[in-house]
Design an enzyme around this catalytic site. Structure first.
Site, PDB file in Angstrom:
ATOM      1  N   SER A 236      54.268  88.472 -21.933  1.00 39.55           N
ATOM      2  CA  SER A 236      54.233  87.824 -20.867  1.00 39.55           C
ATOM      3  C   SER A 236      54.997  88.044 -19.608  1.00 39.55           C
ATOM      4  CB  SER A 236      54.322  86.303 -20.927  1.00 39.55           C
ATOM      5  OG  SER A 236      53.605  85.272 -20.456  1.00 39.55           O
ATOM      6  N   GLU A 317      43.252  85.987 -22.101  1.00 38.64           N
ATOM      7  CA  GLU A 317      43.697  84.787 -22.138  1.00 38.64           C
ATOM      8  C   GLU A 317      44.569  84.453 -21.142  1.00 38.64           C
ATOM      9  OE1 GLU A 317      45.318  85.217 -25.969  1.00 38.64           O
ATOM     10  OE2 GLU A 317      43.698  84.166 -26.874  1.00 38.64           O
ATOM     11  N   PRO A 318      44.257  84.509 -19.702  1.00 46.95           N
ATOM     12  CA  PRO A 318      45.598  84.456 -18.803  1.00 46.95           C
ATOM     13  C   PRO A 318      45.960  82.970 -18.625  1.00 46.95           C
ATOM     14  CG  PRO A 318      43.353  84.727 -17.975  1.00 46.95           C
ATOM     15  CD  PRO A 318      42.960  84.770 -19.265  1.00 46.95           C
ATOM     16  N   ARG A 361      63.279  77.322 -17.152  1.00 50.17           N
ATOM     17  CA  ARG A 361      62.991  78.786 -17.095  1.00 50.17           C
ATOM     18  C   ARG A 361      64.169  79.562 -16.719  1.00 50.17           C
ATOM     19  NH1 ARG A 361      59.934  81.588 -14.801  1.00 50.17           N
ATOM     20  NH2 ARG A 361      59.122  82.893 -16.476  1.00 50.17           N
ATOM     21  N   TYR A 365      65.477  81.944 -19.649  1.00 50.29           N
ATOM     22  CA  TYR A 365      65.287  83.463 -19.332  1.00 50.29           C
ATOM     23  C   TYR A 365      65.897  84.166 -18.157  1.00 50.29           C
ATOM     24  CZ  TYR A 365      60.973  81.507 -21.627  1.00 50.29           C
ATOM     25  OH  TYR A 365      59.892  80.727 -22.386  1.00 50.29           O
ATOM     26  N   CYS A 395      73.906  67.031 -17.031  1.00 51.49           N
ATOM     27  CA  CYS A 395      75.182  67.066 -17.558  1.00 51.49           C
ATOM     28  C   CYS A 395      75.476  68.171 -17.893  1.00 51.49           C
ATOM     29  CB  CYS A 395      75.434  65.996 -18.358  1.00 51.49           C
ATOM     30  SG  CYS A 395      74.999  64.163 -17.815  1.00 51.49           S
ATOM     31  N   GLU A 396      75.136  69.508 -17.167  1.00 52.59           N
ATOM     32  CA  GLU A 396      75.594  70.760 -17.563  1.00 52.59           C
ATOM     33  C   GLU A 396      75.864  71.505 -16.427  1.00 52.59           C
ATOM     34  OE1 GLU A 396      73.328  73.030 -20.456  1.00 52.59           O
ATOM     35  OE2 GLU A 396      72.749  71.111 -21.623  1.00 52.59           O
ATOM     36  N   TYR A 425      54.388  76.953 -17.182  1.00 49.98           N
ATOM     37  CA  TYR A 425      55.357  76.575 -18.027  1.00 49.98           C
ATOM     38  C   TYR A 425      56.646  76.127 -17.347  1.00 49.98           C
ATOM     39  CZ  TYR A 425      53.091  80.240 -20.327  1.00 49.98           C
ATOM     40  OH  TYR A 425      51.779  81.121 -20.884  1.00 49.98           O
TER      41      TYR A 425
HETATM   42  N1  LLP Z   1      47.762  84.157 -25.233  1.00 52.82           N
HETATM   43  C1  LLP Z   1      48.637  84.036 -26.121  1.00 52.82           C
HETATM   44  C2  LLP Z   1      48.358  84.208 -27.654  1.00 52.82           C
HETATM   45  C3  LLP Z   1      49.868  83.796 -25.846  1.00 52.82           C
HETATM   46  O1  LLP Z   1      50.870  83.505 -26.552  1.00 52.82           O
HETATM   47  C4  LLP Z   1      50.290  83.649 -24.347  1.00 52.82           C
HETATM   48  C5  LLP Z   1      51.384  83.075 -24.127  1.00 52.82           C
HETATM   49  C6  LLP Z   1      48.969  83.536 -23.626  1.00 52.82           C
HETATM   50  C7  LLP Z   1      47.969  84.295 -23.965  1.00 52.82           C
HETATM   51  C8  LLP Z   1      49.320  83.488 -22.061  1.00 52.82           C
HETATM   52  O2  LLP Z   1      50.134  84.528 -21.304  1.00 52.82           O
HETATM   53  P1  LLP Z   1      50.426  84.429 -19.834  1.00 52.82           P
HETATM   54  O3  LLP Z   1      49.330  85.058 -19.134  1.00 52.82           O
HETATM   55  O4  LLP Z   1      50.642  83.016 -19.268  1.00 52.82           O
HETATM   56  O5  LLP Z   1      51.583  85.229 -19.699  1.00 52.82           O
HETATM   57  N2  LLP Z   1      57.440  80.161 -21.790  1.00 52.82           N
HETATM   58  C9  LLP Z   1      57.385  81.547 -21.266  1.00 52.82           C
HETATM   59  C10 LLP Z   1      56.103  82.234 -21.557  1.00 52.82           C
HETATM   60  C11 LLP Z   1      55.712  82.128 -22.894  1.00 52.82           C
HETATM   61  C12 LLP Z   1      54.311  82.689 -23.155  1.00 52.82           C
HETATM   62  C13 LLP Z   1      53.654  82.456 -24.278  1.00 52.82           C
HETATM   63  N3  LLP Z   1      52.479  82.930 -24.888  1.00 52.82           N
HETATM   64  C14 LLP Z   1      57.797  81.722 -19.730  1.00 52.82           C
HETATM   65  O6  LLP Z   1      57.908  80.782 -19.340  1.00 52.82           O
HETATM   66  O7  LLP Z   1      57.881  82.780 -19.276  1.00 52.82           O
END
Ligand code: LLP
Length: 469
Positions: A236, A317-318, A361, A365, A395-396, A425
């Site tokens: 990602s 899968e965006p 985030r 990250y 509280c951090e 996210y």
């Molecule tokens: N397809 C699958 C199988 C995935 O696991 C993900 C994201 C996506 C599609 C969508 O990816 P995107 O287009 O949104 O980058 N929490 C993290 C991101 C974790 C992504 C998990 N999977 C963040 O906040 O950066």
């Protein structure tokens, strides 16, 4: 030292909506100093709906979904010798019933990754034939619901899951539509935690170790598994197109092996999500969906020709690239504190009425964000600005939303602070740390506002406490 600390003073001013449409909702603009999204002044939102509130630009979300759908339809059009292409919105980025319906009405499917997401997509009325189910450790309940409701595809992630889905499909007397998630070996992504295709992580079946081939052989023998195709999601927050193209090539090369070694055809492939977005205006300009789709089409076409394979249907899968820039977070500024630094100088801490519970985030990250004031202009002259650290109310001491951002030197309690690009996210990873309630998601369009997700109240939190009457 962190990168943000080294940046020259004055470079961290938030770019205005017009300057960086990739960072802000498409409808965002300043009118008489006040920031307006979807035709609604953010000052009005703060008064009528309160803060903190996620504000979702419906037009922007719809537009970004539409761009993906048309890019895939165009680049994989039958008329170009392809076999069709489409997009599934990754609901994990942000999902509500209205969002599910909105992306579905633009022709996208919805990918889910839990019982909650799947149930929501089904109850929102998304056609089950346009829903996918992901997960590296699916429960029987998730798989059963997927099969009973007739969803489009279950992404198999392990050898154990081959047996699990076969068992449940046999019990129900159905053929389970499955795609197989490959571990391509590619290492890409904005952060180690979001890179998902190198060997040493939990997702997918490894090509390198032969696991994927072994799983395919088992699937081919399984009486209740209907093999629909291959899947790859490499990570990602990825910029550029090289890693996507590489992954597409690896998937097609594996399809050739399946034909040669198992006499199996691959009717479809899904190349996942992962396209990066802007968070601060200092990051690279994101790659457009059209460019990504084109690169994928070129790679698929070239490798299929090389192997003499029929071209499969291709989906993506965006998540982030649809939801991310469509939402801003509206906070109210509270306490302000100037703190003297060891090496001299001061740092101004600006506390807002949310924090790591609505945006984890930065902590998780080290993700960078920017901010501006919503209720008045931010002067452009460096002299009128002060370097600020935006912190939450938890509280951090690590509860930092933005390490360094230049805000008006006279920033004061009561000002409204707006953080762009929180749509992906943000809400979906929100927590109730310190028993702080989750903000609502307010959708704005054509001058009107309505909740997509209502704000939590303390009563919602207490309702689960078995010790309270
Ligand atoms: N397809 C699958 C199988 C995935 O696991 C993900 C994201 C996506 C599609 C969508 O990816 P995107 O287009 O949104 O980058 N929490 C993290 C991101 C974790 C992504 C998990 N999977 C963040 O906040 O950066």
């Amino acid at each position: 030292m962190r990168k943000a600390d080294r940046a020259p003073v004055g470079s961290l001013t938030c770019p205005n909506p017009g300057e960086r449409p990739d960072l802000w909702p498409w409808s965002a603009r300043r009118v008489d100093g006040v920031l307006r999204v979807g035709g609604v002044d953010l000052t009005r939102i703060a008064c009528e709906f309160g803060t903190p509130t996620f504000v979702l630009d419906v037009e922007g979300l719809r537009g970004r979904a539409r761009v993906w759908a048309s890019a895939m339809a165009e680049e994989f059009w039958d008329g170009y010798g392809m076999r069709g292409g489409d997009a599934f919105y990754a609901g994990k980025a942000f999902l509500s019933a209205d969002v599910a319906r909105l992306v579905a009405s633009e022709g996208l499917g919805v990918d889910t990754a839990s019982l909650g997401e799947l149930t929501l997509a089904l109850r929102a009325g998304v056609d089950p034939k346009r829903i996918g189910l992901h997960g590296n450790n699916k429960s029987d309940e998730e798989i059963r619901l997927a099969l009973e409701s007739g969803i489009h595809r279950i992404f198999i992630d392990s050898m154990d899951e081959v047996r699990q889905v076969e068992r449940i499909a046999a019990e129900l007397g159905v053929a389970a539509p499955v795609m197989v998630r490959l571990k391509s070996g590619i290492h890409a992504g904005g952060n180690e935690y979001v890179a998902t295709a190198h060997e040493d992580q939990k997702f997918g079946l490894s090509l390198a170790t032969g696991q994927a081939l072994e799983a395919m052989a088992a699937i081919a023998r399984a009486p209740h598994l209907d093999f629909r195709g291959l899947h790859s999601h490499i990570g990602s927050q990825i910029f550029g197109t090289r890693a996507f193209s590489q992954a597409a090539r690896i998937v097609i090369d594996f399809a050739a092996r399946l034909r040669d070694e198992l006499a199996l055809g691959v009717p479809a492939i899904d190349l996942g999500g992962g396209v990066g977005i802007s968070y601060t205006g200092q990051d690279p300009v994101p790659t457009s969906p059209v460019e990504v789709a084109r690169v994928l089409a070129d790679a698929v076409r070239e490798r299929c020709a090389h192997h003499g394979l029929p071209i499969p249907h291709v989906s993506v899968e965006p998540g982030r690239s649809i939801a991310g820039a469509s939402m801003v977070m509206l906070y109210r500024v509270g306490a302000i504190k100037d703190v003297s630094l060891e090496g001299g100088g001061v740092r101004r801490y600006v506390a807002i009425d949310g924090g790591m519970s609505d945006n984890i985030r930065p902590v998780l990250y080290d993700a960078a964000y920017t901010a501006t004031l919503a209720n008045r202009d931010c002067p452009a002259q460096p002299g009128a600005l002060a370097r600020c650290r935006v912190v939450g109310k938890h509280c951090e001491s690590g509860d930092i939303i933005i390490r360094d951002v230049d805000l008006p030197g006279d920033i004061a309690g009561g000002d409204l602070l707006v953080v762009p690009a929180v749509g992906a996210y943000g809400y979906s990873m929100a927590s109730n740390y310190n028993m702080v309630t989750k903000p609502g998601v307010l959708a704005v369009e054509d001058g009107a506002a309505r909740w997509f997700v209502r704000p939590q109240t303390v009563d919602h939190l207490l309702a689960l406490d078995a010790g309270l009457a």
